[in-house]
Design a protein around this motif. Sequence first.
Motif, PDB file in Angstrom:
ATOM      1  N   GLU A 286       0.816  -1.209   0.000  1.00  0.00           N
ATOM      2  CA  GLU A 286       0.000   0.000   0.000  1.00  0.00           C
ATOM      3  C   GLU A 286       0.854   1.265   0.000  1.00  0.00           C
ATOM      4  O   GLU A 286       0.511   2.263  -0.629  1.00  0.00           O
ATOM      5  CB  GLU A 286      -0.944   0.008   1.207  1.00  0.00           C
ATOM      6  N   LEU A 287       1.986   1.225   0.696  1.00  0.00           N
ATOM      7  CA  LEU A 287       2.889   2.372   0.681  1.00  0.00           C
ATOM      8  C   LEU A 287       3.426   2.615  -0.728  1.00  0.00           C
ATOM      9  O   LEU A 287       3.538   3.761  -1.175  1.00  0.00           O
ATOM     10  CB  LEU A 287       4.042   2.153   1.659  1.00  0.00           C
ATOM     11  N   LEU A 288       3.749   1.534  -1.436  1.00  0.00           N
ATOM     12  CA  LEU A 288       4.229   1.669  -2.807  1.00  0.00           C
ATOM     13  C   LEU A 288       3.141   2.238  -3.710  1.00  0.00           C
ATOM     14  O   LEU A 288       3.409   3.077  -4.578  1.00  0.00           O
ATOM     15  CB  LEU A 288       4.693   0.314  -3.334  1.00  0.00           C
ATOM     16  N   ILE A 289       1.910   1.791  -3.528  1.00  0.00           N
ATOM     17  CA  ILE A 289       0.795   2.300  -4.325  1.00  0.00           C
ATOM     18  C   ILE A 289       0.613   3.797  -4.089  1.00  0.00           C
ATOM     19  O   ILE A 289       0.267   4.551  -5.007  1.00  0.00           O
ATOM     20  CB  ILE A 289      -0.496   1.523  -3.993  1.00  0.00           C
ATOM     21  N   ARG A 290       0.863   4.235  -2.868  1.00  0.00           N
ATOM     22  CA  ARG A 290       0.765   5.659  -2.538  1.00  0.00           C
ATOM     23  C   ARG A 290       1.852   6.489  -3.216  1.00  0.00           C
ATOM     24  O   ARG A 290       1.783   7.704  -3.241  1.00  0.00           O
ATOM     25  CB  ARG A 290       0.888   5.839  -1.022  1.00  0.00           C
ATOM     26  N   GLY A 291       2.902   5.823  -3.695  1.00  0.00           N
ATOM     27  CA  GLY A 291       3.992   6.542  -4.337  1.00  0.00           C
ATOM     28  C   GLY A 291       5.244   6.637  -3.491  1.00  0.00           C
ATOM     29  O   GLY A 291       6.220   7.274  -3.885  1.00  0.00           O
ATOM     30  N   ASP A 292       5.254   5.994  -2.310  1.00  0.00           N
ATOM     31  CA  ASP A 292       6.433   6.014  -1.461  1.00  0.00           C
ATOM     32  C   ASP A 292       7.501   5.077  -2.022  1.00  0.00           C
ATOM     33  O   ASP A 292       7.196   4.142  -2.753  1.00  0.00           O
ATOM     34  CB  ASP A 292       6.067   5.587  -0.040  1.00  0.00           C
ATOM     35  N   GLN A 293       8.746   5.348  -1.671  1.00  0.00           N
ATOM     36  CA  GLN A 293       9.862   4.532  -2.131  1.00  0.00           C
ATOM     37  C   GLN A 293      10.402   3.716  -0.962  1.00  0.00           C
ATOM     38  O   GLN A 293      10.645   4.247   0.124  1.00  0.00           O
ATOM     39  CB  GLN A 293      10.978   5.418  -2.698  1.00  0.00           C
ATOM     40  N   LEU A 294      10.589   2.409  -1.168  1.00  0.00           N
ATOM     41  CA  LEU A 294      11.152   1.516  -0.159  1.00  0.00           C
ATOM     42  C   LEU A 294      12.370   0.821  -0.736  1.00  0.00           C
ATOM     43  O   LEU A 294      12.359   0.379  -1.890  1.00  0.00           O
ATOM     44  CB  LEU A 294      10.129   0.457   0.282  1.00  0.00           C
ATOM     45  N   ARG A 295      13.412   0.702   0.079  1.00  0.00           N
ATOM     46  CA  ARG A 295      14.602  -0.017  -0.366  1.00  0.00           C
ATOM     47  C   ARG A 295      15.406  -0.455   0.860  1.00  0.00           C
ATOM     48  O   ARG A 295      15.265   0.097   1.958  1.00  0.00           O
ATOM     49  CB  ARG A 295      15.472   0.848  -1.275  1.00  0.00           C
ATOM     50  N   PHE A 296      16.228  -1.484   0.662  1.00  0.00           N
ATOM     51  CA  PHE A 296      17.174  -1.904   1.680  1.00  0.00           C
ATOM     52  C   PHE A 296      18.556  -1.412   1.267  1.00  0.00           C
ATOM     53  O   PHE A 296      19.009  -1.677   0.149  1.00  0.00           O
ATOM     54  CB  PHE A 296      17.197  -3.428   1.819  1.00  0.00           C
ATOM     55  N   GLU A 297      19.213  -0.741   2.177  1.00  0.00           N
ATOM     56  CA  GLU A 297      20.538  -0.203   1.904  1.00  0.00           C
ATOM     57  C   GLU A 297      21.450  -0.508   3.083  1.00  0.00           C
ATOM     58  O   GLU A 297      21.199  -0.058   4.201  1.00  0.00           O
ATOM     59  CB  GLU A 297      20.447   1.310   1.667  1.00  0.00           C
ATOM     60  N   ASN A 298      22.501  -1.292   2.835  1.00  0.00           N
ATOM     61  CA  ASN A 298      23.461  -1.664   3.879  1.00  0.00           C
ATOM     62  C   ASN A 298      22.788  -2.240   5.120  1.00  0.00           C
ATOM     63  O   ASN A 298      23.191  -1.964   6.250  1.00  0.00           O
ATOM     64  CB  ASN A 298      24.320  -0.457   4.268  1.00  0.00           C
ATOM     65  N   GLY A 299      21.742  -3.040   4.894  1.00  0.00           N
ATOM     66  CA  GLY A 299      21.094  -3.720   6.000  1.00  0.00           C
ATOM     67  C   GLY A 299      19.984  -2.963   6.684  1.00  0.00           C
ATOM     68  O   GLY A 299      19.411  -3.445   7.665  1.00  0.00           O
ATOM     69  N   TYR A 300      19.638  -1.786   6.185  1.00  0.00           N
ATOM     70  CA  TYR A 300      18.580  -0.981   6.781  1.00  0.00           C
ATOM     71  C   TYR A 300      17.446  -0.780   5.786  1.00  0.00           C
ATOM     72  O   TYR A 300      17.684  -0.546   4.596  1.00  0.00           O
ATOM     73  CB  TYR A 300      19.110   0.382   7.221  1.00  0.00           C
ATOM     74  N   LEU A 301      16.217  -0.856   6.282  1.00  0.00           N
ATOM     75  CA  LEU A 301      15.057  -0.553   5.457  1.00  0.00           C
ATOM     76  C   LEU A 301      14.850   0.955   5.481  1.00  0.00           C
ATOM     77  O   LEU A 301      14.642   1.550   6.540  1.00  0.00           O
ATOM     78  CB  LEU A 301      13.806  -1.260   5.997  1.00  0.00           C
ATOM     79  N   LEU A 302      14.910   1.574   4.309  1.00  0.00           N
ATOM     80  CA  LEU A 302      14.729   3.015   4.188  1.00  0.00           C
ATOM     81  C   LEU A 302      13.431   3.299   3.450  1.00  0.00           C
ATOM     82  O   LEU A 302      13.113   2.652   2.455  1.00  0.00           O
ATOM     83  CB  LEU A 302      15.904   3.646   3.442  1.00  0.00           C
ATOM     84  N   ILE A 303      12.686   4.274   3.935  1.00  0.00           N
ATOM     85  CA  ILE A 303      11.423   4.670   3.316  1.00  0.00           C
ATOM     86  C   ILE A 303      11.483   6.159   3.002  1.00  0.00           C
ATOM     87  O   ILE A 303      11.848   6.967   3.857  1.00  0.00           O
ATOM     88  CB  ILE A 303      10.220   4.401   4.242  1.00  0.00           C
ATOM     89  N   GLU A 304      11.146   6.506   1.770  1.00  0.00           N
ATOM     90  CA  GLU A 304      11.049   7.898   1.357  1.00  0.00           C
ATOM     91  C   GLU A 304       9.603   8.178   0.976  1.00  0.00           C
ATOM     92  O   GLU A 304       9.164   7.840  -0.120  1.00  0.00           O
ATOM     93  CB  GLU A 304      11.983   8.183   0.182  1.00  0.00           C
ATOM     94  N   PRO A 305       8.828   8.782   1.897  1.00  0.00           N
ATOM     95  CA  PRO A 305       7.419   9.065   1.598  1.00  0.00           C
ATOM     96  C   PRO A 305       7.270  10.053   0.447  1.00  0.00           C
ATOM     97  O   PRO A 305       8.093  10.957   0.277  1.00  0.00           O
ATOM     98  CB  PRO A 305       6.887   9.660   2.910  1.00  0.00           C
ATOM     99  N   ALA A 306       6.224   9.846  -0.338  1.00  0.00           N
ATOM    100  CA  ALA A 306       5.953  10.768  -1.449  1.00  0.00           C
ATOM    101  C   ALA A 306       5.673  12.170  -0.935  1.00  0.00           C
ATOM    102  O   ALA A 306       5.892  13.153  -1.641  1.00  0.00           O
ATOM    103  CB  ALA A 306       4.762  10.249  -2.262  1.00  0.00           C
ATOM    104  N   SER A 307       5.207  12.276   0.313  1.00  0.00           N
ATOM    105  CA  SER A 307       4.895  13.580   0.903  1.00  0.00           C
ATOM    106  C   SER A 307       6.144  14.385   1.215  1.00  0.00           C
ATOM    107  O   SER A 307       6.071  15.591   1.426  1.00  0.00           O
ATOM    108  CB  SER A 307       4.090  13.389   2.194  1.00  0.00           C
ATOM    109  N   GLY A 308       7.304  13.722   1.264  1.00  0.00           N
ATOM    110  CA  GLY A 308       8.532  14.406   1.619  1.00  0.00           C
ATOM    111  C   GLY A 308       8.770  14.495   3.110  1.00  0.00           C
ATOM    112  O   GLY A 308       9.823  14.969   3.553  1.00  0.00           O
TER     113      GLY A 308
END
Length: 275
Positions: free
Chosen positions: A7-29
């Motif tokens: 659902e977060l992806l559908i909203r336009g948010d970005q999710l990724r794993f980087e160096n062992g951490y889950l990072l989320i970049e909300p579309a809202s900024g």
Amino acid sequence: MTGLARELLIRGDQLRFENGYLLIEPASGKPVPRWWMKRNVLSLCKEIANSCGVDIFVYEQYSTGNFIRGKAGGNGACLQFRSLRTGESHYTIFNVNLTRRRTVGSKKAGSPLPEKQFWISENMAFYSFWASTGLKLPPRLSAFHDYMGRLKGIVFTAESREDGRIMKSTLAPACITQDEIRSSMLTDYYRTKAKQLADNFQTIYPDKLSFSGETNRGLQLVSATATAEHGNTVISKRGKTELPRTALPSSQQSNEAWYDDYDATDSLVPLWHLM
């Protein structure tokens, strides 16, 4: 109920794993609230692991001992992990030294170290593993027992055998790109949406429907303006709700309530601060 990560992806948010951490970049900024991440990070990781078909492991504990029976020099540290995808326990063993290097007081060189204490040298595989995590090295290579808990804030990927043993050469902090996550989690969604649009179009404009007018200009799809307005309606419905003053436990909340909490503002911190 649709998964939270999807659902977060559908909203336009970005999710990724980087160096062992889950990072989320909300579309809202806006930054993700730290308490929201603490509450949902493991379920998000599990959902992504299942969707991508990747084993994501979390560190749980370790023990020391001689793990090769009848063989001198079989001393090691056994690290135990849990697969978020299957829930099963896994392990891997690193060679370490469990005896004293030098005599100190009444403790003679070669005598056993206290339980769970060990020391390594820079040419050992455990040193390379620790360096790959990005965690700060202990002040001494005999002080890892005071720092092992910091591994709990990192998620790992690895290959494992049927007996549950992780091949330590493949054990590394998780790195999964946002494109890989989006592709694995939203392919079916976009296919379904395309089918729904096609079905709706047939419902609105059946084959036998005739048009009257001076000029037959053919059928015209919804304009870009209308599409944008529809998109804004969806976004405003979910993106402008206010944070409730009292948050329910996650087990009692719907995804919609989670999104309301998620849209609050706070700072994003490393996962080992959250666990």
